[in-house]
Design a protein around this motif. Structure first.
Motif, short mmCIF file in Angstrom:
data_model
loop_
_atom_site.label_atom_id
_atom_site.label_comp_id
_atom_site.label_asym_id
_atom_site.label_seq_id
_atom_site.Cartn_x
_atom_site.Cartn_y
_atom_site.Cartn_z
N ILE A 158 -1.55 -2.36 -3.29
CA ILE A 158 -2.27 -1.13 -3.68
C ILE A 158 -2.81 -0.43 -2.44
O ILE A 158 -2.72 0.80 -2.31
CB ILE A 158 -3.40 -1.47 -4.68
N LYS A 159 -3.36 -1.21 -1.50
CA LYS A 159 -3.87 -0.62 -0.25
C LYS A 159 -2.76 0.08 0.51
O LYS A 159 -2.92 1.19 1.03
CB LYS A 159 -4.46 -1.72 0.64
N LYS A 164 0.03 5.91 -7.81
CA LYS A 164 -0.68 6.91 -8.61
C LYS A 164 -1.17 6.30 -9.91
O LYS A 164 -2.27 6.59 -10.37
CB LYS A 164 0.27 8.08 -8.91
N ILE A 165 -0.33 5.44 -10.50
CA ILE A 165 -0.71 4.71 -11.71
C ILE A 165 -0.10 3.31 -11.64
O ILE A 165 0.83 3.05 -10.89
CB ILE A 165 -0.20 5.39 -13.01
N ILE A 166 -0.69 2.42 -12.46
CA ILE A 166 -0.09 1.10 -12.66
C ILE A 166 0.40 1.07 -14.10
O ILE A 166 -0.35 1.35 -15.04
CB ILE A 166 -1.13 -0.02 -12.43
N TYR A 167 1.69 0.76 -14.30
CA TYR A 167 2.25 0.69 -15.64
C TYR A 167 2.43 -0.77 -16.01
O TYR A 167 3.13 -1.52 -15.31
CB TYR A 167 3.58 1.43 -15.72
N LYS A 194 -11.20 -0.92 -8.45
CA LYS A 194 -11.74 -0.87 -7.09
C LYS A 194 -11.08 0.27 -6.30
O LYS A 194 -11.73 0.93 -5.49
CB LYS A 194 -11.49 -2.22 -6.41
N TYR A 195 -9.78 0.48 -6.56
CA TYR A 195 -9.05 1.51 -5.82
C TYR A 195 -8.80 2.77 -6.64
O TYR A 195 -8.02 3.63 -6.24
CB TYR A 195 -7.72 0.93 -5.30
N ASN A 196 -9.49 2.86 -7.81
CA ASN A 196 -9.39 4.07 -8.65
C ASN A 196 -7.96 4.38 -9.10
O ASN A 196 -7.55 5.54 -9.11
CB ASN A 196 -9.94 5.28 -7.90
N ILE A 197 -7.21 3.33 -9.45
CA ILE A 197 -5.84 3.55 -9.93
C ILE A 197 -5.84 3.34 -11.44
O ILE A 197 -6.13 2.23 -11.90
CB ILE A 197 -4.83 2.57 -9.29
N PRO A 198 -5.53 4.36 -12.24
CA PRO A 198 -5.51 4.14 -13.69
C PRO A 198 -4.39 3.19 -14.10
O PRO A 198 -3.29 3.21 -13.53
CB PRO A 198 -5.27 5.53 -14.28
N MET B 1 -13.88 6.93 -14.78
CA MET B 1 -13.10 7.00 -13.53
C MET B 1 -12.49 8.39 -13.39
O MET B 1 -11.86 8.87 -14.32
CB MET B 1 -11.98 5.94 -13.60
N PRO B 2 -12.69 9.03 -12.28
CA PRO B 2 -12.10 10.36 -12.10
C PRO B 2 -10.61 10.23 -11.84
O PRO B 2 -10.19 9.49 -10.97
CB PRO B 2 -12.83 10.90 -10.87
N TYR B 3 -9.80 10.95 -12.60
CA TYR B 3 -8.36 10.89 -12.44
C TYR B 3 -7.88 11.90 -11.40
O TYR B 3 -8.45 12.98 -11.27
CB TYR B 3 -7.64 11.21 -13.75
N THR B 4 -6.83 11.55 -10.69
CA THR B 4 -6.14 12.51 -9.84
C THR B 4 -4.86 12.91 -10.55
O THR B 4 -3.91 12.13 -10.63
CB THR B 4 -5.80 11.88 -8.48
#
Lengths: 391, 391
Positions: A158-159, A164-167, A194-198, B1-4
């Motif tokens: 992720i880093k 953009k997203i995790i599916y 933690k990394y703001n990934i939906p 969580m704010p989405y991009t």
């Protein structure tokens, strides 16, 4: 006139496999290839009666344009069902779609710029890969080790990749039938947050559990809207209706409304009212239990037949639910090249290679056990085993 | 969580007007705002019977996954209807969609790269503008002069702008109700073909003609596949079903299959079978004639009421078909600012500005005459006239 298509069309695949598998419609072929529920278990009479009742009101509004979000009483009913699964949801969090495939398309439309990275399981649902690819996504796969998802490697990925997203299809996944543990669910959610990934949690099979009770969805552990949940009536009721839903925060629902307005305005009013009638006047819980019992018998039978016929030649998953078993042959085998032999022996499967985004592993096959009858499972697995020496 | 979100989301509009017009659901408001057919004319009993007959076969395949192209007998029936309209088509040229809005979305998906130019009428259907915008299209408008489309200016615009597609609703267009002449149709086709620009012909209203017979679609004049035709059952049968179709060449249909597989797999099998039953066992031609007679009365009444109440204050179109009249006030008026006064007087319309891609003309309103009753039309136009002095 030769058309000049958009760039994204180059990323859409007309599956050669799909063409090849058209022969599975012939009656002599036993097909483990489709992802089809057993049609003899559809609650045909109850759905018929639901439509009759909705028409019987004489209210023509069932045939009029409707709201994009969906029919409010149905949204309320789905929200109540979601709460039973541990997901906090009100009607305002529920958005109706034409099956969860449309949910995937709308999510991709809202999130994916060309070149964006989708982080997903390896292998993953082919339909999701195709949808994300049509939005020109790139892919990275969730790293695993011997015991499941590798949390340190996941965080590093992720880093590095900033997806953009995790599916994720965490429960009885298509194609493998495998399931993330509660600990894995919580861990992925923690790292993604933690990394703001939906996280896009695709859950078509969650209700189809055969060993003990259901497992809590990832969204049930989230306190904010880190997880967008996709549900469907395709596996618990009937796929030909084309009805699914998205669970999301109010802001996401607002965006989905705008996206769906441009896509197809709204989902059929008549369909939504009939489905609401079915859910509130019949016994969907008992119906799902009926499906579970039938599919459990078929799964057990297929596992047993695999053991009897493939014991020294392959390994396979032993899923606790869903519709698929994932079989792995020794590396020397290419299931794509093996398929014509299978079809010649009147048995079909889906070669595994298309479920990998890098398309480099050729030794798997996906076997469906929900659609074939027990007799077909017995005969079909024997046929399948018989072709191996030909290869 | 704010989405991009993806870049395209910045091009999707959540219409403020749509929110404002939600009050039109209140019963005291006479709404000329919607684009709704008259629900009292829906063939509710016949559709009810069609569903009952389809269920009555006891064949569970009506609830199973279906083919992406659509149900073959329905494609054959639509092809036959298209041939009556002068369009050469076989089943292989017909592709089923969830209303023609999905047709627009799939066409945009196949053709539009970000920055591509769509050449369209000024004004044009808002839903098409929104769909093309969500694919980040830019717009150029088809030049007109006093007598219609300016052919020299059109050719120059195509040379200069190199549009990717031309979008046209040539027959009783939404929002203006205007229609291209046969000469204009042939001329646009000739110029578009010369420069290899496909025409997307959107024809939801073609069957709703009130003065004489129907007019031939642009695709009827094309010999190759220069024209992609979009049809729908929304206006002739019922919009809540969500069923439309695309007529295109075999190669385009193949691309549409791949695009729709990623979008929502296929359109409801049950819906398609029930619609096919309706078309082949009832009298859709007589039903459309019934709608025509009712809408013609409403159109004539609205035109008459406009003459009596607005004669010196506005001009308006006199459409030969469709569902809309386009009213133009003197330039000093802003129909967006006028709308709250209208709503306060319990009458509603759609301000014209959103139908222009450059959004700079504020003095129009779109008036729907298909949904309100004759009494409502009489009362509503009077109410509308009464607000002008307040402005």
């Amino acid at each position: 006139m030769p058309y000049t298509f958009a760039e994204r069309v180059n990323h859409m695949e007309n599956s050669a496999i799909r063409e090849l598998l058209k022969v599975t419609e012939q009656p002599q072929i036993i097909s483990f290839a489709g992802g089809l529920p057993a049609p003899e278990l559809f609650p045909l009479k109850e759905i018929q009666e639901s439509y009759a009742q909705v028409f019987g009101t004489g209210d023509p509004s069932v045939l009029q344009y409707g709201t994009t979000e969906g029919y409010l009483p149905l949204r309320e009913e789905i929200a109540a069902q979601m709460r039973i699964k541990g997901i906090q949801a009100e009607a305002e969090n529920i958005f109706l779609t034409n099956g969860s495939q449309q949910g995937l398309d709308l999510i991709a439309k809202l999130f994916i710029n060309p070149g964006d990275i989708v982080l997903l399981q390896n292998p993953s649902y082919l339909g999701a890969i195709q949808t994300f690819r049509s939005y020109q996504a790139n892919f990275e796969t969730i790293p695993t080790n011997g015991t499941g998802i590798d949390s340190a490697a996941l965080e590093l990925s992720i880093k590095l990749n900033r997806p953009k997203i995790i599916y994720l299809a965490p429960t009885y996944q298509n194609p493998t039938g495998t399931t993330l543990t509660v600990e894995e669910r919580k861990m992925v959610l923690r790292i993604a947050s933690k990394y703001n990934i939906p996280i896009i949690e695709d859950d078509p099979y969650g209700e189809l559990h055969y060993d003990g009770s259901s497992i809590l969805p990832i969204r049930s552990f989230s306190t904010e809207d880190e997880v967008v949940y996709l549900g469907t009536f395709s596996k618990t009721l009937a796929p030909g209706l084309r009805l699914g839903w998205i669970v999301g925060g109010k802001d996401l629902i607002t965006k989905l409304v705008v996206a769906k307005q441009g896509t197809d305005l709204h989902t059929s009013t008549l369909l939504q009212k009939a489905t609401h009638y079915y859910l509130t006047h019949f016994n969907p819980i008992q119906h799902i239990e009926t499906i579970r019992q039938a599919y459990k018998i078929r799964r057990d039978l297929m596992l047993n037949e695999l053991k009897e016929n493939f014991n020294d030649q392959a390994i396979w998953t032993e899923p606790s639910g869903g519709m698929f078993i994932w079989l792995t042959l020794p590396e020397a085998y290419d299931t794509l090249k093996l398929l014509p032999y299978a079809l010649a022996s009147n048995v079909a499967y889906v070669p595994g290679v298309n479920f990998f985004t890098d398309g480099k592993i050729y030794s798997n096959m996906r076997l469906n056990f929900s659609n074939p009858s027990p007799l077909q499972i017995k005969q079909g697995i024997k046929r399948l085993a018989s072709i191996l020496p030909n290869y």
